[in-house]
Design a protein around this motif. Structure first.
Motif, PDB file in Angstrom:
ATOM      1  N   PRO A  43      34.497 -39.189   3.359  1.00 19.56           N
ATOM      2  CA  PRO A  43      34.196 -40.315   3.084  1.00 19.56           C
ATOM      3  C   PRO A  43      33.088 -40.820   3.799  1.00 19.56           C
ATOM      4  N   LEU A  44      32.710 -40.381   5.145  1.00 20.82           N
ATOM      5  CA  LEU A  44      31.618 -41.024   5.743  1.00 20.82           C
ATOM      6  C   LEU A  44      30.322 -40.867   4.835  1.00 20.82           C
ATOM      7  N   VAL A  45      30.093 -39.752   4.276  1.00 19.11           N
ATOM      8  CA  VAL A  45      28.944 -39.553   3.639  1.00 19.11           C
ATOM      9  C   VAL A  45      28.715 -40.609   2.435  1.00 19.11           C
ATOM     10  N   LEU A  46      30.063 -40.785   1.674  1.00 17.34           N
ATOM     11  CA  LEU A  46      30.130 -41.648   0.340  1.00 17.34           C
ATOM     12  C   LEU A  46      29.855 -43.110   0.925  1.00 17.34           C
ATOM     13  N   GLU A  47      30.392 -43.619   1.984  1.00 17.40           N
ATOM     14  CA  GLU A  47      30.314 -44.832   2.398  1.00 17.40           C
ATOM     15  C   GLU A  47      28.988 -45.353   2.856  1.00 17.40           C
ATOM     16  N   VAL A  48      28.183 -44.430   3.571  1.00 19.43           N
ATOM     17  CA  VAL A  48      26.760 -44.566   3.843  1.00 19.43           C
ATOM     18  C   VAL A  48      26.081 -44.824   2.710  1.00 19.43           C
ATOM     19  N   LEU A  49      26.384 -43.901   1.724  1.00 21.71           N
ATOM     20  CA  LEU A  49      25.436 -43.927   0.466  1.00 21.71           C
ATOM     21  C   LEU A  49      25.727 -45.045  -0.257  1.00 21.71           C
ATOM     22  N   ARG A  50      26.815 -45.599  -0.480  1.00 20.47           N
ATOM     23  CA  ARG A  50      27.374 -46.902  -1.074  1.00 20.47           C
ATOM     24  C   ARG A  50      26.798 -47.998  -0.214  1.00 20.47           C
ATOM     25  N   ILE A  51      26.441 -48.238   0.789  1.00 21.51           N
ATOM     26  CA  ILE A  51      25.774 -49.328   1.764  1.00 21.51           C
ATOM     27  C   ILE A  51      24.141 -49.344   1.463  1.00 21.51           C
ATOM     28  N   GLN A  52      23.702 -48.004   1.710  1.00 23.56           N
ATOM     29  CA  GLN A  52      22.291 -47.906   1.457  1.00 23.56           C
ATOM     30  C   GLN A  52      21.835 -48.178  -0.011  1.00 23.56           C
ATOM     31  N   ASN A  53      22.602 -47.473  -0.953  1.00 27.01           N
ATOM     32  CA  ASN A  53      22.342 -47.691  -2.302  1.00 27.01           C
ATOM     33  C   ASN A  53      22.377 -49.191  -2.860  1.00 27.01           C
ATOM     34  N   VAL A  54      23.104 -49.951  -2.277  1.00 34.65           N
ATOM     35  CA  VAL A  54      23.238 -51.474  -2.565  1.00 34.65           C
ATOM     36  C   VAL A  54      21.993 -52.096  -1.794  1.00 34.65           C
ATOM     37  N   ALA A  55      21.525 -51.803  -0.757  1.00 34.07           N
ATOM     38  CA  ALA A  55      20.435 -52.245   0.162  1.00 34.07           C
ATOM     39  C   ALA A  55      19.194 -51.833  -0.645  1.00 34.07           C
ATOM     40  N   HIS A  56      19.047 -50.832  -1.403  1.00 36.45           N
ATOM     41  CA  HIS A  56      17.765 -50.338  -1.503  1.00 36.45           C
ATOM     42  C   HIS A  56      17.803 -50.466  -3.156  1.00 36.45           C
ATOM     43  N   GLU A  57      18.818 -51.002  -4.039  1.00 39.86           N
ATOM     44  CA  GLU A  57      18.626 -50.862  -5.355  1.00 39.86           C
ATOM     45  C   GLU A  57      17.541 -51.675  -6.046  1.00 39.86           C
ATOM     46  N   GLU A 107      18.026 -27.179   8.708  1.00 38.57           N
ATOM     47  CA  GLU A 107      17.998 -28.795   8.590  1.00 38.57           C
ATOM     48  C   GLU A 107      18.842 -29.217   7.539  1.00 38.57           C
ATOM     49  N   ILE A 108      19.426 -30.365   7.552  1.00 34.36           N
ATOM     50  CA  ILE A 108      20.533 -30.871   6.637  1.00 34.36           C
ATOM     51  C   ILE A 108      19.954 -32.302   6.427  1.00 34.36           C
ATOM     52  N   PHE A 109      19.723 -32.820   5.300  1.00 30.41           N
ATOM     53  CA  PHE A 109      19.466 -34.099   5.250  1.00 30.41           C
ATOM     54  C   PHE A 109      20.259 -34.724   3.678  1.00 30.41           C
ATOM     55  N   ILE A 110      20.493 -36.017   3.833  1.00 34.30           N
ATOM     56  CA  ILE A 110      20.991 -36.766   2.703  1.00 34.30           C
ATOM     57  C   ILE A 110      20.061 -37.798   2.204  1.00 34.30           C
ATOM     58  N   THR A 111      19.814 -38.072   0.918  1.00 34.11           N
ATOM     59  CA  THR A 111      18.966 -39.095   0.617  1.00 34.11           C
ATOM     60  C   THR A 111      20.012 -39.925  -0.454  1.00 34.11           C
ATOM     61  N   ASP A 112      19.574 -41.173  -0.811  1.00 30.48           N
ATOM     62  CA  ASP A 112      20.148 -42.147  -1.642  1.00 30.48           C
ATOM     63  C   ASP A 112      19.767 -42.119  -2.952  1.00 30.48           C
ATOM     64  N   ALA A 113      20.354 -42.730  -3.849  1.00 29.80           N
ATOM     65  CA  ALA A 113      20.025 -42.645  -5.130  1.00 29.80           C
ATOM     66  C   ALA A 113      18.679 -43.131  -5.823  1.00 29.80           C
ATOM     67  N   ALA A 171      29.419 -41.012 -10.712  1.00 29.39           N
ATOM     68  CA  ALA A 171      28.208 -41.789 -10.684  1.00 29.39           C
ATOM     69  C   ALA A 171      27.350 -40.946  -9.664  1.00 29.39           C
ATOM     70  N   PHE A 172      26.058 -40.900  -9.930  1.00 32.58           N
ATOM     71  CA  PHE A 172      25.145 -40.235  -9.101  1.00 32.58           C
ATOM     72  C   PHE A 172      24.657 -41.103  -7.999  1.00 32.58           C
ATOM     73  N   VAL A 173      24.974 -40.807  -6.639  1.00 29.44           N
ATOM     74  CA  VAL A 173      24.675 -41.779  -5.592  1.00 29.44           C
ATOM     75  C   VAL A 173      23.633 -41.148  -4.601  1.00 29.44           C
ATOM     76  N   GLY A 174      23.257 -39.700  -4.598  1.00 28.92           N
ATOM     77  CA  GLY A 174      22.435 -39.336  -3.718  1.00 28.92           C
ATOM     78  C   GLY A 174      22.380 -37.707  -3.843  1.00 28.92           C
ATOM     79  N   VAL A 175      21.552 -37.102  -2.760  1.00 26.71           N
ATOM     80  CA  VAL A 175      21.253 -35.688  -2.906  1.00 26.71           C
ATOM     81  C   VAL A 175      21.446 -35.320  -1.396  1.00 26.71           C
ATOM     82  N   ILE A 176      21.976 -33.974  -1.224  1.00 25.77           N
ATOM     83  CA  ILE A 176      21.952 -33.388   0.223  1.00 25.77           C
ATOM     84  C   ILE A 176      21.148 -32.130  -0.008  1.00 25.77           C
TER      85      ILE A 176
END
Length: 189
Positions: A43-57, A107-113, A171-176
């Motif tokens: 849930p943390l991953v998905l919530e952070v992605l939801r927030i950043q995807n709205v901010a960056h759309e 390394e581990i990193f997550i990117t938005d949509a 829906a696609f929201v990002g990549v790990i």
């Protein structure tokens, strides 16, 4: 002795093309499907992605390139963009996962949509991953991307990167992307 024998075996496989074409692919796909796939449903991953995807759309390509340039400068000199990502809760969570891997994950990193960094265990050299195969392939295919094995001078290890799409209600929201030390992967199997 085992360490140097494993390094020699890995070097021989890389030279022959075997590691890139199959010896590690099955183990990397297994890791992706059975371990990493669980991480991206957190849930943390998905919530952070939801927030950043709205901010960056609505970011333009020019704004994305400017953010990437700012990031690259701040990797060297420090600054708020890099600090905001490295200090967020998702980055802390990814560092914990990396530590639990006992050296397996480099390394581990997550990117938005849009391909912009959201969280990372270690600082990446750039902010925008959207122009690279590790983001483009999972985005375009909804499948796993495994990079060719390469020797990393900084860690003195052979590594590959696994990238998976992150989906939220279909829906696609990002990549790990997870860097994997192939010697550690071999010794774990």
């Amino acid at each position: 002795m085992k360490h140097s024998v494993t390094n020699i075996a890995i070097a021989c496989m890389l030279a022959s093309g075997a590691a890139a074409s199959g010896d590690y692919d099955a183990a990397l796909k297994d890791l992706a499907n059975n371990t990493i796939a669980e991480w991206v449903t957190d849930p943390l991953v998905l919530e952070v992605l939801r927030i950043q995807n709205v901010a960056h759309e609505n970011l333009t390509e020019g704004e994305i390139i400017a953010l990437d340039a700012t990031w690259r400068e701040q990797v060297i000199s420090g600054g708020t963009l890099v600090d905001s990502i490295l200090s967020n809760g998702l980055s802390s969570h990814l560092r914990e996962i990396q530590a639990q891997g006992a050296g397996r994950y480099t390394e581990i990193f997550i990117t938005d949509a849009r391909g912009l960094n959201v969280g990372q265990s270690d600082v990446t050299s750039d902010y925008w991953q959207g122009d690279e195969d590790k983001w483009q392939v999972p985005h375009a295919t909804s499948g796993i991307h495994i990079s060719p094995a390469e020797f990393d001078e900084s860690s003195q290890a052979y590594q590959s990167q696994i990238s998976l799409p992150i989906m939220d209600d279909g829906a696609f929201v990002g990549v790990i992307t997870v860097g994997v030390d192939l010697e550690m992967l071999a010794s774990a199997n």
